[in-house]
Design a protein around this motif. Sequence first.
Motif, PDB file in Angstrom:
ATOM      1  N   ARG A  59       0.851  -1.194   0.000  1.00  0.00           N
ATOM      2  CA  ARG A  59       0.000   0.000   0.000  1.00  0.00           C
ATOM      3  C   ARG A  59       0.884   1.240   0.000  1.00  0.00           C
ATOM      4  O   ARG A  59       0.959   1.973   0.983  1.00  0.00           O
ATOM      5  CB  ARG A  59      -0.939   0.001   1.207  1.00  0.00           C
ATOM      6  N   THR A  61       2.028   4.939  -1.071  1.00  0.00           N
ATOM      7  CA  THR A  61       1.371   6.202  -1.411  1.00  0.00           C
ATOM      8  C   THR A  61       2.305   7.057  -2.256  1.00  0.00           C
ATOM      9  O   THR A  61       3.499   7.180  -1.936  1.00  0.00           O
ATOM     10  CB  THR A  61       1.002   6.973  -0.122  1.00  0.00           C
ATOM     11  N   ALA A  66       0.067  11.990  -0.591  1.00  0.00           N
ATOM     12  CA  ALA A  66       0.327  11.851   0.844  1.00  0.00           C
ATOM     13  C   ALA A  66      -0.431  12.930   1.617  1.00  0.00           C
ATOM     14  O   ALA A  66      -0.238  14.125   1.382  1.00  0.00           O
ATOM     15  CB  ALA A  66       1.827  11.952   1.115  1.00  0.00           C
ATOM     16  N   CYS A  72       1.867   7.144   6.281  1.00  0.00           N
ATOM     17  CA  CYS A  72       1.870   6.423   5.022  1.00  0.00           C
ATOM     18  C   CYS A  72       3.271   5.902   4.720  1.00  0.00           C
ATOM     19  O   CYS A  72       4.235   6.212   5.420  1.00  0.00           O
ATOM     20  CB  CYS A  72       1.366   7.298   3.872  1.00  0.00           C
TER      21      CYS A  72
END
Length: 700
Positions: A59, A61, A66, A72
């Motif tokens: 996952r 980003t 962001a 993240c």
Amino acid sequence: MSTRPPAHSRADRLAAFDEPASAARHVDSARAQALSRLDINTVFDLLVHAPFRYVDLTRVTLVRDARIGGDCTIVGTVHEVRVKRPRPRLAVTEVSLTDATGTVVGVWFNQPWVQQRFVVGERVALAGRVELDFGLRTMKAPFVEKLAKDSSDADGRVIPVHHSTEGLTAPWLRRLIASAIDDFGDVADPLPSSIRMKRGLLGRAAALRGLHFPDSLEDADRARRRFAYDELVVLQLYMAMRRHAITREVAGVAHTVDGSALRTLREGLPFLLTDDQDRCVGDILADMAAPRPMNRLLLGDVGTGKTVVAACALAAAHDSGFQAAMMAPTEVLALQYAEKVGPLLEAAGIPWGVLTGSTGASARAAILDRCAGGELSVLFGTHALLESKVQFNRLSLAIVDEQHRFGVGQRLGLRGKGAASDLLVMTATPIPRSLALTLYGDLATSYLRSRPNAASGVVTKRVKPHQAAPAHEAVRRAVSAGHQAYVVCALVDESETAQAKAAVREAERLRSEVFPDLNVGLLTGRMRPAEKAAVMKSFRNGEIEVLVSTTVIEVGVDVANATVMLIEDAERFGLAQLHQLRGRVGRGDHSGEVWLITDPRSNEAKERIAALVESSDGFELAERDLMLRGAGQVLGERQHGIPDLKVADLLTDLDLVEAARSDAFSMVLVDPHMASPMHAPLRGEVQRTFSGAGDWVSSG
């Protein structure tokens, strides 16, 4: 360094759990020493050293996506590495990471060596919270993972982040754990398959790999829940086995619970018991009437009247021809028992005494003689009751108030002064359900929630220190109406490092500047016992109109005429402590006012103050306190003999707490010593966790 080959049988691998961590591959003496700093001393400790977070490379980003303020993972190429020195003692290391959409900057303060970890052009994953500084997206001290140049952004990996230490990097720790799982992880599961299926739990071998090297965050959570359940069920088994040994395998006193002293005491009360009090008295008397020792917790909110409930139990012990002891954490509270409960006991024909550290030599000798001879039916006191010279003739009931201020050993020490005595522990500090079930699983629980004087209530307000005039005016109004007030300070004397007002200095200021026409008294924990007793007597008699105090008044002090409290620097107190202090006013027929004089800076302090203003429900506040501070700090003092929970989260795992308790008590009900082949492996887990457990665990 160990080169131990994998064990050949599951039994061998299970036995190796208790071997030192140096038995694992790649663990030389230096790494073993580093592991010990992480409280990893055995192979089992290494296997269950759970990650505190995960970096999810499935996952990723993009920089442009962001979210500011969000956590993240960003993957990109190192574009620039530099160390800036804006001030002589400040080094700022900045690493610029770019992807196709923009740049994020990793920032480290006073860690110039970090630059050596990066090479321009290499691919790296940074994980952390994104902030906006001078128009640039930044991450302060992010987690770093090096990536192969030809790897895609979606590596399909979830990287565990374990707590590491000097001399043992996170990558090396992952390698040690991976080797340990290969060598020792495929073991027979100690948890019966019926429970695993009932609770939807992974097997232990699968959970070990899922905990450390999951394929997804969902897999990681399933593995974490399995080990959280393991922690909780082992703790609950310990509690259940101890409770069974105390209450089922030892013959106790079957007390008389309808005797004349109890009837006289209840008839002489100047009020009717609330429904809550009546129910709790019924719970306690039913336990006392049974031919096995009572093991009960009376958990009440402030001002709900625990003391009168305890008085009924004291009377039942006397009616049965036995003695009772009631231990308080402070001398102020022990003497208050003597003053408030003593007359009730005398009216019912029950002889009593009080023993504290300041009891004079002649009075002490007389009390010890009367207690040992059986002439005293009830003895109130502090830790002094635990002294070896304090002997009872026929002790059958031990009551410990504000029990979280005593260790497990202390409350059992008081109980041990009698043969199979009943034990009642009490607290006015509301405890979240998950924490109560975890710490006091060996105790049956009765709850007191409603206040006898519910109509009076307490209003809580907050003002800033430079706007305290309304609070001072509230004190004047109370005194004019014939009532009294408290002013609570955090410290006794001013110090260079603390900003809180000191009680001594504040008392002087109030006398000279704010209330020169009022009688202002002072009470601190540093005073000699006789001085404290004299001050409290003057306050109860109404001679002192405003009492400046430290938190020595927090527990149990009961002056119904006190209706206003000012708490200076309220942000310095915990939520449970503030609620306890607030409980000192509004205890009679008149409502109370509490003024929090505070200007909190941190978000946690602001939430704490807001919670107190919004709610007067101690149990609701206890849950919010758990959310704000975590289980480790809620009670303030560690319970001796209860290990830290390393995986379970009492805030989010209440369902597991309740499931583990139900399963543990069900197993012990049918197999008290966990001796059957089905349960013996779990008994081994209890023995490993509680090395000092009694014969009721090690036998069977």
